[in-house]
Motif scaffolding. Structure first.
Motif, mmCIF file in Angstrom:
data_model
loop_
_atom_site.group_PDB
_atom_site.id
_atom_site.type_symbol
_atom_site.label_atom_id
_atom_site.label_comp_id
_atom_site.label_asym_id
_atom_site.label_seq_id
_atom_site.Cartn_x
_atom_site.Cartn_y
_atom_site.Cartn_z
ATOM 1 N N TYR A 82 4.067 -30.141 -15.192
ATOM 2 C CA TYR A 82 3.264 -29.011 -14.715
ATOM 3 C C TYR A 82 1.847 -29.078 -15.269
ATOM 4 O O TYR A 82 0.874 -28.844 -14.539
ATOM 5 N N THR A 102 -1.522 -29.612 -12.930
ATOM 6 C CA THR A 102 -2.563 -28.587 -12.845
ATOM 7 C C THR A 102 -3.912 -29.079 -13.350
ATOM 8 O O THR A 102 -4.921 -28.404 -13.146
ATOM 9 N N SER A 111 11.114 -34.241 1.835
ATOM 10 C CA SER A 111 10.783 -33.387 0.692
ATOM 11 C C SER A 111 12.003 -33.054 -0.153
ATOM 12 O O SER A 111 11.868 -32.726 -1.339
ATOM 13 N N ILE A 141 5.294 -31.315 -7.613
ATOM 14 C CA ILE A 141 4.765 -29.960 -7.811
ATOM 15 C C ILE A 141 3.497 -29.765 -6.985
ATOM 16 O O ILE A 141 3.296 -28.721 -6.347
ATOM 17 N N ARG A 142 2.627 -30.761 -6.977
ATOM 18 C CA ARG A 142 1.394 -30.651 -6.189
ATOM 19 C C ARG A 142 1.686 -30.532 -4.697
ATOM 20 O O ARG A 142 0.991 -29.811 -3.978
ATOM 21 N N LYS A 181 4.246 -29.186 -3.506
ATOM 22 C CA LYS A 181 5.095 -27.998 -3.361
ATOM 23 C C LYS A 181 6.504 -28.369 -2.915
ATOM 24 O O LYS A 181 7.185 -27.585 -2.254
ATOM 25 N N TYR A 182 6.924 -29.582 -3.304
ATOM 26 C CA TYR A 182 8.310 -29.972 -3.085
ATOM 27 C C TYR A 182 9.209 -29.405 -4.175
ATOM 28 O O TYR A 182 10.408 -29.227 -3.965
ATOM 29 N N ASN A 195 9.473 -26.566 -7.632
ATOM 30 C CA ASN A 195 8.928 -25.368 -8.270
ATOM 31 C C ASN A 195 9.358 -25.362 -9.731
ATOM 32 O O ASN A 195 10.541 -25.206 -10.030
ATOM 33 N N LYS A 201 5.547 -22.983 -17.478
ATOM 34 C CA LYS A 201 4.190 -22.501 -17.265
ATOM 35 C C LYS A 201 3.677 -21.665 -18.432
ATOM 36 O O LYS A 201 2.512 -21.272 -18.433
#
Length: 212
Positions: A86, A90, A150, A177-178, A180-181, A183, A189
């Motif tokens: 993550y 990001t 995905s 994650i980028r 959106k496959y 979470n 986080k």
């Protein structure tokens, strides 16, 4: 360099780690298997082969039939890996080059302190006069492939050292994650970007409000 070309690129092609990306790099799993046999079944005694076979059939075969023992077909994702992936996903510093082929989406990721991939075509088709030049270029770019489906992103591959050890790495999870496959969990986080997760289970209780 001529010796290296003849001996390790023409005569012996499969000498390096990563020649097949989805096979173990070490025998740690086999040694763990042997330890369970010694600790739980033979009790570290030297038994005849017939006795060993009876012990394994009466215990392990029944356990596998009753689903007491499971075999993982895909890598497991722990909280530490989720956190690293993550944070990597990001970050906006590294510029990634992407291509599409029959296997899926291919991403060329700058390694180390580099923030962008320069001269990609020249790097992929480069010729070298010394092994040091080859090593420098080989460890300058990581190549990550994510399947088109995905739902099968966890079957992605990468050529970084972390992937060869655990068959999963922050690059595969981070790209998922980028896209959106995937979470990531909320606990992944909670760690500030750039900070490392502390050892132990994350605390679920929030700090009490301070009253002035």
């Amino acid at each position: 360099m001529e010796y290296f070309q003849h001996e390790w690129l023409e005569r012996n092609l499969n000498w390096f780690e990563g020649v097949s990306k989805l096979i173990p790099s070490t025998n740690n799993a086999l040694e763990s298997f042997n330890r369970v046999i010694k600790d739980e079944n033979t009790l570290r005694e030297r038994l005849p082969l017939s006795r060993v076979v009876v012990v394994l059939i009466n215990t392990w075969s029944l356990q596998y039939t009753a689903n007491a023992k499971t075999v993982h077909a895909v890598p497991t994702l722990n909280l530490g890996l989720w956190t690293k992936a993550y944070q990597w996903a990001t970050e906006k510093k590294k510029k990634i080059v992407s291509h599409v082929n029959s296997e899926g989406y291919v991403y060329f990721i700058p390694a180390g302190q580099s923030n962008e991939v320069t001269d990609l075509e020249e790097t992929l088709n480069a010729s070298f006069s010394t092994f040091e030049e080859f090593k420098t270029v080989a460890f300058s770019i990581w190549t990550t492939t994510i399947p088109n489906d995905s739902n099968k992103w966890i079957e992605g591959t990468c050529n970084c050292p972390g992937f060869f050890k655990k068959l999963i790495c922050k690059h595969v999870v981070g790209i998922a994650i980028r896209l959106k496959y995937a979470n990531p969990p909320a606990e992944a986080k909670s760690v500030p970007i750039g900070a490392k997760r502390r050892r132990g289970r994350p605390s679920k209780a929030r700090q009490a409000l301070l009253v002035q």
